[in-house]
Scaffold this motif. Sequence first.
Motif, short mmCIF file in Angstrom:
data_model
loop_
_atom_site.label_atom_id
_atom_site.label_comp_id
_atom_site.label_asym_id
_atom_site.label_seq_id
_atom_site.Cartn_x
_atom_site.Cartn_y
_atom_site.Cartn_z
N MET A 45 5.47 -20.81 -5.44
CA MET A 45 6.71 -20.07 -5.18
C MET A 45 6.40 -18.75 -4.48
N LYS A 46 7.09 -18.48 -3.39
CA LYS A 46 6.94 -17.21 -2.70
C LYS A 46 7.98 -16.24 -3.24
N ILE A 47 7.55 -15.00 -3.47
CA ILE A 47 8.45 -14.01 -4.07
C ILE A 47 8.47 -12.74 -3.23
N GLU A 48 9.55 -12.00 -3.39
CA GLU A 48 9.70 -10.71 -2.69
C GLU A 48 9.99 -9.63 -3.72
N LEU A 49 9.28 -8.51 -3.57
CA LEU A 49 9.53 -7.33 -4.39
C LEU A 49 10.06 -6.22 -3.50
N VAL A 50 10.97 -5.43 -4.04
CA VAL A 50 11.49 -4.25 -3.36
C VAL A 50 10.82 -3.02 -3.98
N PHE A 51 10.13 -2.25 -3.16
CA PHE A 51 9.49 -1.01 -3.62
C PHE A 51 10.30 0.18 -3.13
N ILE A 52 10.50 1.17 -4.00
CA ILE A 52 11.24 2.37 -3.63
C ILE A 52 10.40 3.60 -3.96
N PRO A 53 9.71 4.16 -2.97
CA PRO A 53 8.93 5.38 -3.20
C PRO A 53 9.80 6.62 -3.10
N SER A 54 9.29 7.73 -3.54
CA SER A 54 9.99 9.00 -3.37
C SER A 54 10.07 9.34 -1.88
N PRO A 55 11.09 10.10 -1.48
CA PRO A 55 11.22 10.46 -0.07
C PRO A 55 10.03 11.27 0.42
N GLY A 56 9.73 11.12 1.71
CA GLY A 56 8.64 11.89 2.31
C GLY A 56 7.54 10.99 2.82
N ILE A 57 7.02 11.31 4.00
CA ILE A 57 6.03 10.47 4.66
C ILE A 57 4.78 10.28 3.80
N ASN A 58 4.33 11.33 3.11
CA ASN A 58 3.11 11.21 2.31
C ASN A 58 3.32 10.31 1.09
N ASN A 59 4.50 10.40 0.46
CA ASN A 59 4.80 9.53 -0.67
C ASN A 59 4.90 8.08 -0.23
N VAL A 60 5.52 7.86 0.93
CA VAL A 60 5.66 6.49 1.44
C VAL A 60 4.29 5.92 1.79
N ARG A 61 3.45 6.72 2.42
CA ARG A 61 2.11 6.25 2.78
C ARG A 61 1.30 5.89 1.54
N ALA A 62 1.39 6.74 0.51
CA ALA A 62 0.63 6.47 -0.71
C ALA A 62 1.09 5.17 -1.36
N THR A 63 2.40 4.96 -1.40
CA THR A 63 2.92 3.71 -1.97
C THR A 63 2.53 2.52 -1.11
N ALA A 64 2.61 2.68 0.22
CA ALA A 64 2.25 1.59 1.12
C ALA A 64 0.78 1.22 0.97
N ALA A 65 -0.07 2.20 0.72
CA ALA A 65 -1.50 1.91 0.53
C ALA A 65 -1.70 1.00 -0.67
N MET A 66 -0.95 1.25 -1.76
CA MET A 66 -1.05 0.40 -2.94
C MET A 66 -0.48 -0.98 -2.67
N VAL A 67 0.66 -1.01 -1.95
CA VAL A 67 1.31 -2.29 -1.67
C VAL A 67 0.42 -3.19 -0.82
N LYS A 68 -0.28 -2.61 0.14
CA LYS A 68 -1.16 -3.41 1.00
C LYS A 68 -2.25 -4.10 0.19
N VAL A 69 -2.82 -3.36 -0.75
CA VAL A 69 -3.84 -3.96 -1.62
C VAL A 69 -3.21 -5.04 -2.49
N LEU A 70 -2.01 -4.78 -2.95
CA LEU A 70 -1.32 -5.73 -3.83
C LEU A 70 -1.01 -7.04 -3.10
N VAL A 71 -0.44 -6.97 -1.91
CA VAL A 71 -0.09 -8.21 -1.20
C VAL A 71 -1.34 -8.98 -0.78
N ASN A 72 -2.43 -8.26 -0.54
CA ASN A 72 -3.67 -8.93 -0.19
C ASN A 72 -4.29 -9.67 -1.37
N SER A 73 -3.84 -9.32 -2.57
CA SER A 73 -4.39 -9.98 -3.77
C SER A 73 -3.72 -11.31 -4.06
#
Length: 439
Positions: free
Chosen positions: A1-29
């Motif tokens: 089964m393929k699933i989709e998660l919605v992530f909502i980081p705090s506003p701001g480029i640095n917060n979004v980048r930090a969350t995206a860094a975690m998400v990239k590792v997560l989807v690669n797993s």
Amino acid sequence: MKIELVFIPSPGINNVRATAAMVKVLVNSDDRLFVTLVVIPERFSPGDTSSVYPESESRLRYYHLHAGDQSTDDQDQTYMSYIESQKPHVRKAVSKLAHEVSTHPESPRRLAGMVVEFFCTPMIDVADEFGLPAYTYFTSNASYLGLMFHVQHLHDQEHFDVTKLRDSDAELDVPSLTRPLPATCLPSVMLSKDWFPNLLLRARILRGTKGILVNSVAEIEPQALKFFSGGNGTPPLYAVGPILDLKTDSGDEKRREILRWLDEQPPRSVLFLCFGRMGGFSEKQATEMAVALERSGHRFLWSLRCAAPAEKIMTGAPPGEFTNLDAVLPQGFLDRTAKVGKIITWAPQQQFNAFRMVEELGVAAEIRKDYRRDNLLGESEMVTAEEIERGINCVMEQDGEIRKRVEEMSEQFHMALMDGGSSTHAMRKFVQHVIENIS
């Protein structure tokens, strides 16, 4: 089964980048996982700023909310009330995403849940409206999260208010720590009668989520993970760190400049001074720090900003920039240290943390753990140049115990993210937990 998660980081480029860094590792797993990262516009942003954010990838895409009209009358709006005001926009986005993912022509999948960053917990209401399991991404360490839950338990179950410890020399037995925590090391938000109710509310909300992703490593915080696995009314904890956003964006000149300068310095020779997103100082304290740096003789990279006014703290206003460093720092300091030091206003990234780093982890030198430069409590203390210099020399000692401990931890971090490591295992366990909780 393929699933989709919605992530909502705090506003701001640095917060979004930090969350995206975690998400990239997560989807690669796990190749079953897709993520849409909903980007809330920064307050008073000039309009469409999506061009400054990373581009979508095969299983990670960005959904930018429109900045809309933000009146200057809202400048005194608190940070959390601003997040609340974004609920209708997030609700509309989730509705659209739910339809898109279920009818995607190439890869139909189930919308399986919403993961909100700690300061976006009001969005859990949106998850509830759509019948989606809610999870949290906690960007600080597991020990602090355990402290949050502990003081909330003391307040709600034992009717003990930790704000009474503001001027106390008592110690707290915190289940997520290996040794008692002096009340002088309690975070100011837990001692402020204005801020503490909000922290209690956040802790209660977190207890009701399905699970918490934390930017930590199991081997570094075994006591905290033991606390969360003890059946004490807390959600499952997934230590998926260390998550670091180290990629230099081609358009980020500030970051490239910093890295270029660091590459020119001898190995292990630079002292990095950074005090977090909200760290700022008075002119007098900046002067004391400058004197200590020059006396120590060490190379340094210093993230220096001035403290935000007390009346702006509730709005989430960050520290500002000193307009004239020559007037703030000792006369001639910038010229004398030009070849060995660099002052910046921002760097990619503390009271309780100081206790953990000194007492629990052994990776920092104590200057003064009970120091407070604090607009929340109306306190301001001065740390002298002598105290700072002593701490600098202790940290920079080439064969010292602190450096050895840092090297040990570095190796543990590396192993945690390898295939079969504790963090990789936690990520896979989290995805499986999500699948099992699909309604």
